[in-house]
Design an enzyme around this catalytic site. Structure first.
Site, PDB file in Angstrom:
ATOM      1  CB  ALA A 105     -21.647  24.202  -8.314  1.00  0.00           C
ATOM      2  CB  THR A 106     -18.404  19.734  -8.077  1.00  0.00           C
ATOM      3  OG1 THR A 106     -19.833  19.383  -7.710  1.00  0.00           O
ATOM      4  CG2 THR A 106     -17.363  18.811  -7.650  1.00  0.00           C
TER       5      THR A 106
ATOM      6  CG  ASN B 234     -27.419  22.001  -0.743  1.00  0.00           C
ATOM      7  OD1 ASN B 234     -26.985  22.606   0.210  1.00  0.00           O
ATOM      8  ND2 ASN B 234     -27.468  20.653  -0.933  1.00  0.00           N
TER       9      ASN B 234
ATOM     10  CB  SER C 271     -24.003  25.168 -11.155  1.00  0.00           C
ATOM     11  OG  SER C 271     -24.056  24.124 -11.879  1.00  0.00           O
TER      12      SER C 271
ATOM     13  CG  HIS D  28     -27.239  21.974 -13.533  1.00  0.00           C
ATOM     14  ND1 HIS D  28     -28.118  21.225 -12.706  1.00  0.00           N
ATOM     15  CD2 HIS D  28     -26.160  22.049 -12.806  1.00  0.00           C
ATOM     16  CE1 HIS D  28     -27.469  20.752 -11.595  1.00  0.00           C
ATOM     17  NE2 HIS D  28     -26.302  21.169 -11.772  1.00  0.00           N
TER      18      HIS D  28
ATOM     19  CB  THR E 221     -10.940  22.094 -25.452  1.00  0.00           C
ATOM     20  OG1 THR E 221      -9.721  21.519 -26.090  1.00  0.00           O
ATOM     21  CG2 THR E 221     -11.647  22.622 -26.789  1.00  0.00           C
TER      22      THR E 221
ATOM     23  CB  CYS F  56     -25.039  16.046  -4.342  1.00  0.00           C
ATOM     24  SG  CYS F  56     -25.118  17.316  -5.559  1.00  0.00           S
TER      25      CYS F  56
END
Lengths: 410, 383
Positions: free
Chosen positions: B69-70, B149, B199, B201, B237, B323
């Site tokens: 997400a960041t 959040n 995101s 996770h 990659t 965070c």
């Protein structure tokens, strides 16, 4: 004569304004790719031109290779002299001598001072250099209007270039500068030529081939791989999508609509090719259609078949005569492969009297009565095997053992 | 131990772990390699893109895989602002965005952008009207999170999107969907969203994988340059095992969303009622908010103290957002909601997951009650 350098010229791309450098870069990359086989060579780029310094590598072989580079209109082998009038003159004389020119050949000298600090003007140079040439080769006749041989001399600060021979090259637009299209590649004579013509206009091509094993032999597939390999020689490398078409053919054949069988097949192929185009970000389809050649290539047929897709269908050969196509096929090296006698999925189901004038309404009705067709088309798309074809390299096929994309992972 | 910190991260699904392991073992080819191994990896990448696109009902070409997400939020905001500088340099956002949006905006302010932080109402939501009235002639981007959040407040994304696009069609609309995906339904197209961050996770996928939806026709300046992967927007990659794992998690999360939302909403209500019943707590979330987040403060107590005491009782909860929880600062979000300082210093977030039962909630409530009693005794003894 041992040439020092090759001069590659660009044609229409030089008028491309702001996009020119993109076109030149693409051509340069193509040249670089091909020259990997000759590691001693060195590439220099100049405004509107590419120079290949040979450093002893064979000029003739490299010209043969580079004349296939799209966007390059002609190639000249060049002798390089120091930019001093005595040396230029001496080199010019030996250049002409080495050409073994027949008697009474007409000749013109065209010297040009690009480097304005060079002490002798273009006009004076012509006189200074041509008289020793004419003395050494007394059988030459000067003709400034329409000479059989023109020796051109360009004086630049870093060196003076002498050249006479102009080998025509592929021309068109450099590799892949005009977007990507899917080529419907059969084993026939026309489609490889259509593919080459499309590539020559700067299109990147991915090939789509429909195979119907066991109706057709694996040899037919090998033949198409070989054809794609010839095309890859003009491009570096090309993707080939091998589409399983057996199920669809079986379904279509069950309908007993013999006379429009080809129409139905071609429509299914276009739909599959369009789906593959979307997956691979291609914006057009390329076919080898030539107007009036066979039943599926009448205007009426092309109309009904073409409506199966919303993508533009490019038909580079549409107004070309068969003889012209054959001679192009010979020139690009696909003809001998194309005439190998293997069945492909189109020849297999050719009805005795194919319709030259199919009716869209009727065709759509037949398709609507085959509810499994859409599903089968999706299956054909997802069952497509994609292989990368590179010039001169053996093709590695996926092992049949385990599918790459396993459903349990998604 | 009971894990009640799903908003910070979720335990990865067993089948996602299996997928990641198998793909990692079987397909190590670089998807940019032209040989078969590369081709195989590239096929998995396309399939993952297709699966994600299908779930979000967008085109595969509109999905850019990122590290999370960041990165998605940074790419969206910075990418737009550097590409469309000629249109203006004004951003509209809210005062309660995640740090990856908030700090990016602050950074851009230092670089010469102007940012309007639309204030929230006491319940932690913005109104579409307030967002819209902050839009000016030189506004380039509006960025609003779907679900907060910390408190789980839900922003009126669909309304904001429709209003912006009908009145300012040139203004881009970015939505940080990280906390909402899998919990709330959302249509990217109906909400007229140009950019959308996810995101993996946060919905039981692997950490280190995320995506950014970039509407066709919107161009971004990349943050990372290099090999030109992901259409030049995200060189590097591709992390094939994680991306495939994410695709599976995306699909399952979307499939289970209605069911999960219902289940969590029930637990959420029970937890809210139980906390209210305890008394002495300030409840900052609403039962109408996102179903997986319940947030309260115990004014006068430091949040971290309460967190550790609950840990002793066998419950993992969170202070603020994960965070920012390592800083013992008041919650920016709670302050923006006009909460008192001692409330903003004592916020506890409980976030739910599908493994929780009503019995778990009852036990958690009892633990909170015991903790409050203990804290009260300590506090009483001190005074």
């Amino acid at each position: 004569m041992q040439y020092d350098m090759l001069l590659l010229r660009f044609g229409e791309i030089t008028v491309k304004g702001r996009n020119r450098s993109r076109f030149e870069k693409a051509a340069l990359a193509h040249v670089q790719d091909l020259l990997k086989a000759y590691p001693a060579t060195e590439i220099k780029k100049e405004y509107g031109r590419i120079y290949v310094v040979l450093h002893g590598e064979p000029a003739a072989k490299i010209i043969d290779l580079l004349k296939n580079v799209f966007g390059v209109t002609s190639i000249s082998p060049v002798k390089v002299a120091n930019s001093e009038i005595e040396e230029i003159t001496a080199q010019a004389v030996s250049f002409i001598e080495s050409m073994n020119i027949a008697k009474e050949t007409t000749f013109k000298l065209n010297a040009r001072r690009v480097w304005k600090k060079f002490p002798v003007s273009s006009h004076d140079m012509n006189q200074i250099i041509s008289s020793p040439i004419l003395k050494a080769c007394s059988h030459l006749k000067v003709d400034v209007r329409n000479p059989e041989i023109e020796l051109r001399i360009e004086v630049r600060e870093q060196g003076t270039y002498l050249f006479s021979e102009v080998v025509p090259a592929a021309g068109g637009f450099p590799r892949g500068t005009n977007g990507k299209a899917m080529l419907l590649l059969s084993g026939g004579i026309d489609s490889p030529v259509a593919g080459w013509s499309a590539m020559r206009r700067g299109l990147e091509i991915e090939c789509v081939h429909f195979h119907s094993y066991p109706f057709t032999s694996k040899k037919a597939e090998e033949k198409v791989i070989d054809l794609a390999q010839v095309l890859s020689g003009y491009y570096g490398q090309i993707k080939l999508h091998l589409v399983p078409f057996t199920e669809i053919q079986t379904t279509l054949a069950q309908g007993k609509h013999d006379s429009v069988m080809i129409t139905l097949m071609r429509r299914a192929m276009l739909r599959i090719a369009s789906a593959l185009a979307e997956r691979n970000n291609a914006l057009a389809l390329v076919t080898g259609d030539s107007l009036g050649q066979v039943a599926s290539q009448t205007l009426a047929s092309m109309n009904v078949i073409g409506r199966a897709t919303t993508l533009p269908i490019l038909r580079p050969l549409v107004t070309t005569d068969k003889e012209e196509i054959v001679s192009l096929a010979q020139q690009i090296g696909t003809y001998e492969l194309s005439i190998l006698p293997y069945e492909d999925c189109c020849t297999l189901f050719v009805p005795r009297s194919p319709s030259t004038n199919p009716n869209l309404h009727v065709i759509e009705k037949i398709e609507a009565a085959l509810p499994q067709l859409d599903e089968q088309i999706n299956e054909a798309v997802s069952g497509t095997e994609t292989i990368m074809i590179r010039p001169g390299e053996a093709v590695i096929r996926r092992s049949e053992a385990e599918p790459v994309v396993q459903d349990k992972w998604f | 131990m009971k894990y009640f910190d799903h908003a910070a991260t979720t335990p990865p699904r067993e089948d996602v772990i299996r997928t990641v392991t198998e793909v990692m073992a079987q397909h190590f080819g670089n998807p940019s390699s032209l040989h078969r191994l590369g081709e195989d990896s590239s096929k998995l990448l396309s399939k993952a893109r297709e699966v994600c696109a299908n779930v979000l009902q967008v085109k595969p070409g509109e999905i850019v895989f990122t590290s999370g997400a960041t990165e998605s939020n940074n790419l969206a905001i910075r990418g737009i602002m550097s590409k469309y500088r000629h249109r203006g340099n004004h951003i509209v956002t809210t005062s309660i965005e995640h740090p990856s949006v908030f700090e990016t905006c602050r950074q851009l302010e230092k670089e010469g952008c102007e940012v309007t932080y639309v204030p929230v109402q006491p319940d932690g939501t913005v109104t579409a009207e307030d967002v819209l009235s902050a839009v000016r002639n030189d506004t380039v981007l509006v960025t609003v999170m779907h679900v907060n959040n910390e408190t789980g407040s839900i922003q009126p994304i669909e309304e904001i999107g429709k209003d912006i696009k009908s009145r300012h069609p040139l203004v881009f609309f970015h939505v940080d969907g990280v906390q909402a995906f899998g919990k709330l339904p959302l249509s990217i197209r109906n909400s007229r969203i140009d950019l959308y961050s996810l995101s993996a996770h946060k919905f039981r996928g692997p950490k280190g994988a995320g995506l950014l939806y970039v509407r066709e026709g919107v161009s971004l300046a990349p943050l990372l340059t290099g090999g030109g992967q992901e259409g030049g927007l995200r060189s590097g990659t591709e992390n094939i095992p994680y991306i495939v794992g994410m695709a599976k998690a995306v699909r399952l999360a979307a499939e289970q969303q209605p069911h999960l939302a219902k289940q969590l909403a029930k637990l959420n209500l029970e937890l809210h009622e139980g906390l209210q019943h305890l008394g002495g707590l300030e409840i900052n979330s609403s039962p109408q908010g996102a179903p997986h987040i319940v947030h309260f403060s115990y004014p006068g107590m430091k949040a971290e103290t309460m967190l550790h005491m609950l840990e002793e009782e066998g419950f993992f909860v969170s202070t603020q957002s994960a965070c920012s929880s390592k800083r013992s600062e008041p919650s920016r979000v709670l302050l923006a909601m006009n909460k008192e300082m001692d409330c903003a210093l004592s916020g506890i977030r409980i976030s739910l997951g599908e493994e929780h039962t009503e019995e778990d909630i009852r036990q958690l409530l009892r633990a909170i009650e015991r903790t409050m009693e203990r804290l009260q005794r300590v506090k009483g003894g001190n005074s």
